[in-house]
Every structure is written in C-alpha cells, then in structure tokens.
Design a protein around this motif. Sequence first.
Motif, PDB file in Angstrom:
ATOM      1  N   MET A 114       0.847  -1.185   0.000  1.00 46.77           N
ATOM      2  CA  MET A 114       0.000   0.000   0.000  1.00 46.77           C
ATOM      3  C   MET A 114       0.891   1.246   0.000  1.00 46.77           C
ATOM      4  O   MET A 114       1.708   1.425   0.900  1.00 46.77           O
ATOM      5  N   PRO A 115       0.750   2.100  -0.994  1.00 47.61           N
ATOM      6  CA  PRO A 115       1.584   3.299  -1.058  1.00 47.61           C
ATOM      7  C   PRO A 115       1.260   4.270   0.077  1.00 47.61           C
ATOM      8  O   PRO A 115       0.137   4.336   0.547  1.00 47.61           O
ATOM      9  N   LEU A 116       2.257   4.994   0.471  1.00 53.09           N
ATOM     10  CA  LEU A 116       2.077   6.003   1.513  1.00 53.09           C
ATOM     11  C   LEU A 116       1.373   7.213   0.907  1.00 53.09           C
ATOM     12  O   LEU A 116       1.741   7.683  -0.165  1.00 53.09           O
ATOM     13  N   PRO A 117       0.334   7.708   1.574  1.00 51.23           N
ATOM     14  CA  PRO A 117      -0.377   8.881   1.048  1.00 51.23           C
ATOM     15  C   PRO A 117       0.562  10.083   0.898  1.00 51.23           C
ATOM     16  O   PRO A 117       1.515  10.240   1.663  1.00 51.23           O
ATOM     17  N   PRO A 157       2.148  -0.560   9.690  1.00 47.73           N
ATOM     18  CA  PRO A 157       1.432  -1.537   8.857  1.00 47.73           C
ATOM     19  C   PRO A 157       0.206  -0.903   8.203  1.00 47.73           C
ATOM     20  O   PRO A 157      -0.340   0.081   8.722  1.00 47.73           O
ATOM     21  N   PRO A 158      -0.243  -1.449   7.079  1.00 48.62           N
ATOM     22  CA  PRO A 158      -1.363  -0.859   6.336  1.00 48.62           C
ATOM     23  C   PRO A 158      -2.652  -0.711   7.139  1.00 48.62           C
ATOM     24  O   PRO A 158      -3.430   0.199   6.876  1.00 48.62           O
ATOM     25  N   GLU A 159      -2.873  -1.572   8.114  1.00 56.04           N
ATOM     26  CA  GLU A 159      -4.122  -1.489   8.881  1.00 56.04           C
ATOM     27  C   GLU A 159      -4.099  -0.375   9.932  1.00 56.04           C
ATOM     28  O   GLU A 159      -5.103  -0.100  10.572  1.00 56.04           O
ATOM     29  N   GLN A 160      -2.976   0.274  10.114  1.00 56.45           N
ATOM     30  CA  GLN A 160      -2.857   1.377  11.069  1.00 56.45           C
ATOM     31  C   GLN A 160      -2.765   2.701  10.317  1.00 56.45           C
ATOM     32  O   GLN A 160      -2.463   2.717   9.127  1.00 56.45           O
ATOM     33  N   PRO A 161      -2.995   3.806  11.017  1.00 58.00           N
ATOM     34  CA  PRO A 161      -2.822   5.115  10.354  1.00 58.00           C
ATOM     35  C   PRO A 161      -1.399   5.234   9.790  1.00 58.00           C
ATOM     36  O   PRO A 161      -0.434   4.798  10.417  1.00 58.00           O
ATOM     37  N   ALA A 162      -1.294   5.802   8.610  1.00 58.51           N
ATOM     38  CA  ALA A 162      -0.002   5.909   7.922  1.00 58.51           C
ATOM     39  C   ALA A 162       0.931   6.863   8.659  1.00 58.51           C
ATOM     40  O   ALA A 162       0.623   8.032   8.853  1.00 58.51           O
ATOM     41  N   ARG A 163       2.063   6.319   9.079  1.00 52.71           N
ATOM     42  CA  ARG A 163       3.119   7.115   9.718  1.00 52.71           C
ATOM     43  C   ARG A 163       4.455   6.555   9.290  1.00 52.71           C
ATOM     44  O   ARG A 163       4.604   5.365   9.095  1.00 52.71           O
TER      45      ARG A 163
END
Length: 71
Positions: free
Chosen positions: A1-4, A37-43
Amino acid sequence: MPLPPASRAQQLSAIESFPSHSVIHNDITLTNIHFTPPEQPARGFVVDFGCAMIRRQDYDEEYWKAHGAST
C-alpha cells in the motif's frame, strides 16, 4: 500500500528539519525509513542513527563538510 502524499510530505519535512535540531543523520536510505502496517494510520519513522552526529556549534563549516554534512 503506497504512503499517502500527505504522509510522504510529513516524512520529508521531518528529515529536512534534522539540521535545525543540530542532527546530521548521514545515512538516509529507503531501508532507514519505516512505515506503520497498512491497517494502522499511515506514519513513517526514520531509523538507524548509528552514523548520525550531533552538530557542535564550536566546529566550523570546513569540519562539517569534511564529515559529509551540507549546510
């Protein structure tokens, strides 16, 4: 999953702020930037400060350039 894009911008801003905190990382690579990880908020997290230096104000610019730091 790409980082926003907003998270990428936040990560870049953090890295760019290192010199203002007198920190020279000296080893920024893709393997030293980790993400939640993808299931957590992106940081993102910068890791591996083994080559890092704390910039002492009593050293001149020539010293820091010789040790790989840019101004």
